[in-house]
Each structure stands twice: as structure tokens, then as C-alpha cells.
Design a protein around this motif. Structure first.
Motif, PDB file in Angstrom:
ATOM      1  N   PHE A  40       6.140 -89.702  50.679  1.00 31.87           N
ATOM      2  CA  PHE A  40       5.756 -88.564  49.808  1.00 31.87           C
ATOM      3  C   PHE A  40       4.017 -88.578  49.470  1.00 31.87           C
ATOM      4  N   CYS A  41       3.465 -89.500  49.872  1.00 34.42           N
ATOM      5  CA  CYS A  41       1.731 -89.554  49.591  1.00 34.42           C
ATOM      6  C   CYS A  41       1.212 -88.438  50.492  1.00 34.42           C
ATOM      7  N   VAL A  42       1.714 -88.157  51.711  1.00 36.05           N
ATOM      8  CA  VAL A  42       0.922 -87.155  52.472  1.00 36.05           C
ATOM      9  C   VAL A  42       0.855 -85.816  51.701  1.00 36.05           C
ATOM     10  N   SER A  43       1.620 -85.497  50.936  1.00 38.30           N
ATOM     11  CA  SER A  43       1.921 -84.144  50.243  1.00 38.30           C
ATOM     12  C   SER A  43       0.616 -84.241  49.196  1.00 38.30           C
ATOM     13  N   LEU A  44       0.098 -85.404  48.521  1.00 42.08           N
ATOM     14  CA  LEU A  44      -0.962 -85.505  47.932  1.00 42.08           C
ATOM     15  C   LEU A  44      -2.323 -85.106  48.506  1.00 42.08           C
ATOM     16  N   VAL A  45      -2.236 -85.128  49.845  1.00 45.59           N
ATOM     17  CA  VAL A  45      -3.753 -85.037  50.336  1.00 45.59           C
ATOM     18  C   VAL A  45      -3.654 -83.951  51.516  1.00 45.59           C
ATOM     19  N   THR A  46      -2.793 -83.261  51.628  1.00 43.58           N
ATOM     20  CA  THR A  46      -2.860 -82.028  52.648  1.00 43.58           C
ATOM     21  C   THR A  46      -3.807 -81.210  52.373  1.00 43.58           C
ATOM     22  N   LYS A  47      -3.883 -80.771  51.174  1.00 44.20           N
ATOM     23  CA  LYS A  47      -4.805 -79.598  50.650  1.00 44.20           C
ATOM     24  C   LYS A  47      -6.287 -80.384  51.097  1.00 44.20           C
ATOM     25  N   LEU A  48      -6.621 -81.726  50.749  1.00 41.51           N
ATOM     26  CA  LEU A  48      -7.797 -82.168  51.338  1.00 41.51           C
ATOM     27  C   LEU A  48      -8.121 -82.141  52.566  1.00 41.51           C
ATOM     28  N   LEU A  49      -7.000 -82.612  53.277  1.00 40.26           N
ATOM     29  CA  LEU A  49      -7.220 -82.618  54.747  1.00 40.26           C
ATOM     30  C   LEU A  49      -7.704 -80.900  55.280  1.00 40.26           C
ATOM     31  N   GLY A  50      -7.141 -80.031  54.621  1.00 40.80           N
ATOM     32  CA  GLY A  50      -7.392 -78.632  54.978  1.00 40.80           C
ATOM     33  C   GLY A  50      -8.910 -78.372  54.735  1.00 40.80           C
ATOM     34  N   ARG A  51      -9.379 -78.925  53.499  1.00 40.14           N
ATOM     35  CA  ARG A  51     -11.008 -78.638  53.087  1.00 40.14           C
ATOM     36  C   ARG A  51     -11.800 -79.380  54.154  1.00 40.14           C
ATOM     37  N   LEU A  52     -11.391 -80.587  54.473  1.00 38.05           N
ATOM     38  CA  LEU A  52     -12.189 -81.418  55.416  1.00 38.05           C
ATOM     39  C   LEU A  52     -12.237 -80.909  56.512  1.00 38.05           C
ATOM     40  N   TYR A  53     -11.161 -80.610  57.339  1.00 40.51           N
ATOM     41  CA  TYR A  53     -11.204 -80.210  58.604  1.00 40.51           C
ATOM     42  C   TYR A  53     -11.012 -78.803  59.009  1.00 40.51           C
TER      43      TYR A  53
END
Length: 489
Positions: A40-53
Motif C-alpha cells: 500500500f505504500c506505493v499509493s502514497l508516492v505515485t503523485k510525487l513520482l509524477g511530479r518528479l519524473y
């Protein structure tokens, strides 16, 4: 039918609740804590991944993962989990629960750490690395499902077996909660150390380069609890039911359980004849298995760092108010209400609340009604966990024979995980508006959120009907349920 249960297994069934029961719950439960955190932790960072990459300075919105990348990042671990449930479930019946239990834990530790690493700093390399290692992380997690359930069921006494297995499963809720807390803590620390403007003020600076460490820390943290439990897993003896009924070594099973129960157990004279009865050694694809167990098997505006904080807060609140209480209500009532009643009630209430959200959906999305929406949504989660999410983990660990128990639990769990994969990959597309001018970037038109929720309500109703195929294991020994030590006179 003449009952021929072995003495060592009777001793386990009637044993009083003692320290070794709680030790087994903690050891198996920490595995489930890690499983839930990692999934479940990946759902917490998917938006951040989009912003970064996937940042586009010309866009009015922050960067977001393309549809196919978002689906892969969210769903690849579930695919690995499904494969792992089937493979390690089968392997647990072939090599033993304890040996395979150690293999799955090592995979989880290595792949949790590797998920936070990347080849280069370009989107393609990072996403490819993340997805590769999350698949194998899921593969290891998949093995933990059937093995944890099987080990706990084979160690437990028959009076409180349901509560013990449910307690192991309830650690999943604690793992989800821990993911939210870790995200809150890490994002808060980085926000104080590296303050950034909102996207509206400065598009480029709204995502500081140091934010790249946030998602890596969050996903790698899952290796810690797994590493802490490895030693204790390896100290657990093999379950008596595997040793006696599958490995046919009744003497070793008796010796192991004498130490665990701290009583002197003796092996009966006819014990070897009981476990070697050819009528009780049918295979998974035999007519006898289909007759005995076929139907039950079928039935079972902000900157990037603030955004991580808000997503973590939302997940934590939902877990605290509905997910975690649902798990522990199951622990409290599973051995009094029974598995059948809880599963039937859970599916029924999920159907009711899903339709209650879906049909007046336009009402719930109005700002003044959002609290009501959150309450209804939380109740759906509550009855999922005080219902089929827990019982479909417990029952397969009880009703199948020892030599096929881990395999059948893996099949049952993999079937459920297939539904999760459909949700992870399909719901993102299905919930898109029917008007193509209103869809999220990169997505084709779908059937809309309202129709998607109605579809989920129908699926819940079908699940309620399938519940009638499941036997009630409450108060019965594992051998009585599986017919494993019964033979015709």
C-alpha cells in the motif's frame, strides 16, 4: 466413518491459550504487517513520482504518471503477489511451511530495499527499476499469504483458531496505518528542511530535488520489520500437522510439540497406519478432492511535499476509523458469530453501502455532503474487513487437508488478488467520465464513477451468493473439517 485423529494433533486442538500462541501470532503477524506496508505504500508516492519524473513546465497542472505507467506502478506488485501465492502455496506443501517461510522473507527484504534504488535519473530507468523489483517484492509477499495462514491454523487450538488467524490478518491494517505514519513523518521532516512554494507560485521549485529521497525512504522502510522477524521465523519448529500428516514423521512431530506445549506426549501404536491410509492421500486434481473440497474452493493546491503529507493523512484517517477497527471486530467475534455469518453480513453491508453511495452519487460530491460521503465510504471499508476480506483469509487455512492446505490457500488468495489486479488496472479507466473532454490526461472515456460503483455493488452481491458454498469451520478440528484422518469402517 471412524475418527482416527492423532494424539499429538488432539493435544494441539485442546491446548489452553498460552505463550507460544501469541508468539506465533506476532511472528506471522509481522510478516503481514510488512506485506500490507509494502503493497500500500506505493499509493502514497505515485503523485510525487509524477511530479518528479513527468514535470512539464508548460502545464497548468503538476506532472502526473501517464496512464500505463500509473497502472504498472500500482498493479505490478499485485501481479507478483498472485504468482507468489500460487507458487509458494504449492511449494509450502512440498518442502514444508518453515523452509519456504524463510525464503519469502528474504525476498521481501531484498526487494524492498531494491525498490528504492534506480538505474540513472530518467523516468524510464527509474520506473522500470521500480516496477521490476516491486513485481518480485509482490512475489515474496504472495508466499506470505498462504504460509502465514496455514502456520497459524496448524498451531492454534480449535476453540480460538479463528481469532488467532484473524489476529494475524489484522496486522495488515496496522501495516497500512504504519505506511501513513511513515509518509507523514518523512514528508514533515523534508518540508521543514527544504521548504518549497506551491505549484501556482513557482512550477519548477514546487518540487525540490530533495523530494526524490522521500519516496525512496518510504518504499525501503518496509525492509526493516521483515528483517527484524527473520531470526524468530527460523526458530519456529515445523508445524506438527505438516510433519505428521505430510512428511509422515509422527515421532518428530510428537517431539516438537512436546517442547512447544511443555508436556510429555507419546506416540500411539497405530499412528503410522493412520497417516499412510491410501484413501486419505488423494491429490489436488482427483475426483475425491473435487467431491470433498471443490465447492468451498470455488466459494472463497500545494507543493509536492505537502501533497505526500495530505495523501498520507487521508490514508491514515481511513485506516484508523474503518479499516483497523474492522479487522479487530473480526478477531473479537469470529469464534462466536462464525465465519459464514460474518462473511454474509460483510458482503450484504458492502452491497448496501456501495449502492447508497452510487445511486445518489451526484448528491454526495457536493461540498456540503462530503462528510456523509466519507462516512459511507469508511463503513464500506469497515464491513469489508469485518467481513469477506478477513474470512476469505481464515477459512481456506482451515477446511483443506494438510498436504494441500498451503496450495489451496494460495489458489483462494490468488483468486482474490486477481480481483485486486482488475481493480488496479481497470478502475482507473472505467471511472473516467463518459465525456472525453473531461477525462484525465492520457485516459480514454470510461463509464464514469457512478456506474463503476454500481458495478462494484453488483460484484459484492454476487460474492454474497457464493458465500453459501462455504462450510462453517467454527469449533471443529482441522482434521474433522478436511476428513483427513477419517476412513470407512
Amino acid at each position: 466413518m471412524a475418527e482416527q485423529q492423532l494424539g499429538v494433533l488432539k493435544a494441539l486442538d485442546v491446548a489452553k491459550t498460552q505463550l507460544y500462541h501469541f508468539t506465533a501470532i506476532v511472528i506471522a503477524g509481522m510478516g503481514f504487517f510488512t506485506d500490507a506496508y509494502d503493497l500500500f505504500c506505493v499509493s502514497l508516492v505515485t503523485k510525487l513520482l509524477g511530479r518528479l519524473y513527468y514535470f512539464n513546465p508548460l502545464s497548468e497542472k503538476p506532472g502526473s504518471l501517464p496512464p500505463h505507467v500509473a497502472a504498472a506502478v500500482n498493479g505490478v506488485a499485485l501481479c507478483g503477489t498472485l504468482a507468489g501465492q500460487l507458487f509458494f502455496g504449492w511449494l509450502g506443501d512440498k518442502l514444508g511451511r518453515k523452509k519456504v517461510y524463510g525464503i519469502t522473507l528474504i525476498m521481501m527484504i531484498v526487494c524492498s530495499v531494491a525498490s528504492g534504488l534506480s538505474f540513472g535519473n530518467k523516468a524510464k530507468g527509474v520506473m522500470t527499476t521500480l516496477c521490476f523489483f516491486r513485481f518480485w517484492l509482490g512475489f515474496g509477499i504472495g508466499g506470505d499469504y498462504p504460509l502465514s495462514a496455514t502456520i497459524m491454523s496448524e498451531y492454534a487450538n480449535k476453540k480460538t483458531r479463528g481469532a488467532f488467524i484473524a489476529a494475524v490478518f489484522a496486522m495488515q491494517g496496522v501495516g497500512i496505518l504504519a505506511g501513513g505514519f511513515v509518509a507523514l513523518a518523512v514528508s514533515s521532516i523534508f518540508d521543514k528542511k527544504f521548504p518549497a512554494p506551491t505549484y501556482a507560485v513557482n512550477r519548477a521549485l514546487s518540487t525540490p530535488p530533495q523530494a526524490d529521497y522521500i519516496w525512496r525512504i518510504i518504499v525501503m522502510f518496509g525492509a526493516l520489520p521483515a528483517a527484524l522477524t527473520y531470526y524468530w521465523r527460523m526458530k519456529m519448529p515445523e508445524t506438527a500437522r505438516y510433519t505428521a500428516l505430510v512428511a509422515k514423521n509422527i515421532k518428530q512431530a510428537t517431539q516438537d510439540m512436546s517442547k512447544v506445549l511443555q508436556v510429555e506426549l507419546e506416540m500411539e501404536e497405530r499412528a503410522e497406519d493412520i497417516v499412510k491410509d491410501p484413501r486419505l492421500n488423494y491429490g489436488l486434481f482427483s475426483k475425491e478432492f473435487a467431491k470433498r473440497h471443490g465447492l468451498p474452493l470455488l466459494g472463497s493546491t500545494m507543493n509536492a511535499i505537502h501533497e505526500v503529507f495530505r495523501i498520507g493523512r487521508a490514508q491514515t484517517l481511513i485506516a484508523l476509523c474503518s479499516t483497523v477497527p474492522g479487522y479487530w471486530f473480526t478477531v473479537a467475534f469470529i469464534d462466536t458469530m462464525g465465519r459464514f455469518a460474518i462473511q454474509l453480513m460483510g458482503f450484504f453491508m458492502m452491497t448496501v453501502f456501495m449502492f447508497a453511495i452510487a445511486f445518489p452519487y451526484d448528491h454526495w460530491i457536493k461540498p456540503d455532503n462530503r462528510i456523509g460521503f466519507v462516512v459511507m465510504y469508511s463503513l464500506t471499508f469497515f464491513f469489508a474487513n469485518f467481513g469477506p476480506n478477513a474470512t476469505t483469509f481464515i477459512v481456506p487455512a482451515e477446511i483443506f487437508p494438510a498436504r494441500l492446505r498451503s496450495t489451496c490457500h494460495g489458489i483462494s488468495a490468488a483468486t482474490g488478488k486477481a480481483g485486486a489486479i482488475v481493480g488496479a488496472f481497470g478502475f482507473l479507466y472505467a471511472a473516467q467520465p463518459q465525456d472525453k473532454t473531461k477525462t484525465d490526461a492520457g485516459y480514454p472515456p470510461g463509464i464514469g464513477v457512478k456506474n463503476s460503483l454500481i458495478m462494484l455493488g453488483v460484484i459484492n452481491f454476487v460474492g454474497m451468493l457464493f458465500t453459501f458454498l462455504v462450510p462453517e469451520p467454527k469449533g471443529k478440528s482441522l482434521e474433522e473439517l478436511s476428513g483427513e484422518t477419517e476412513a470407512d469402517k
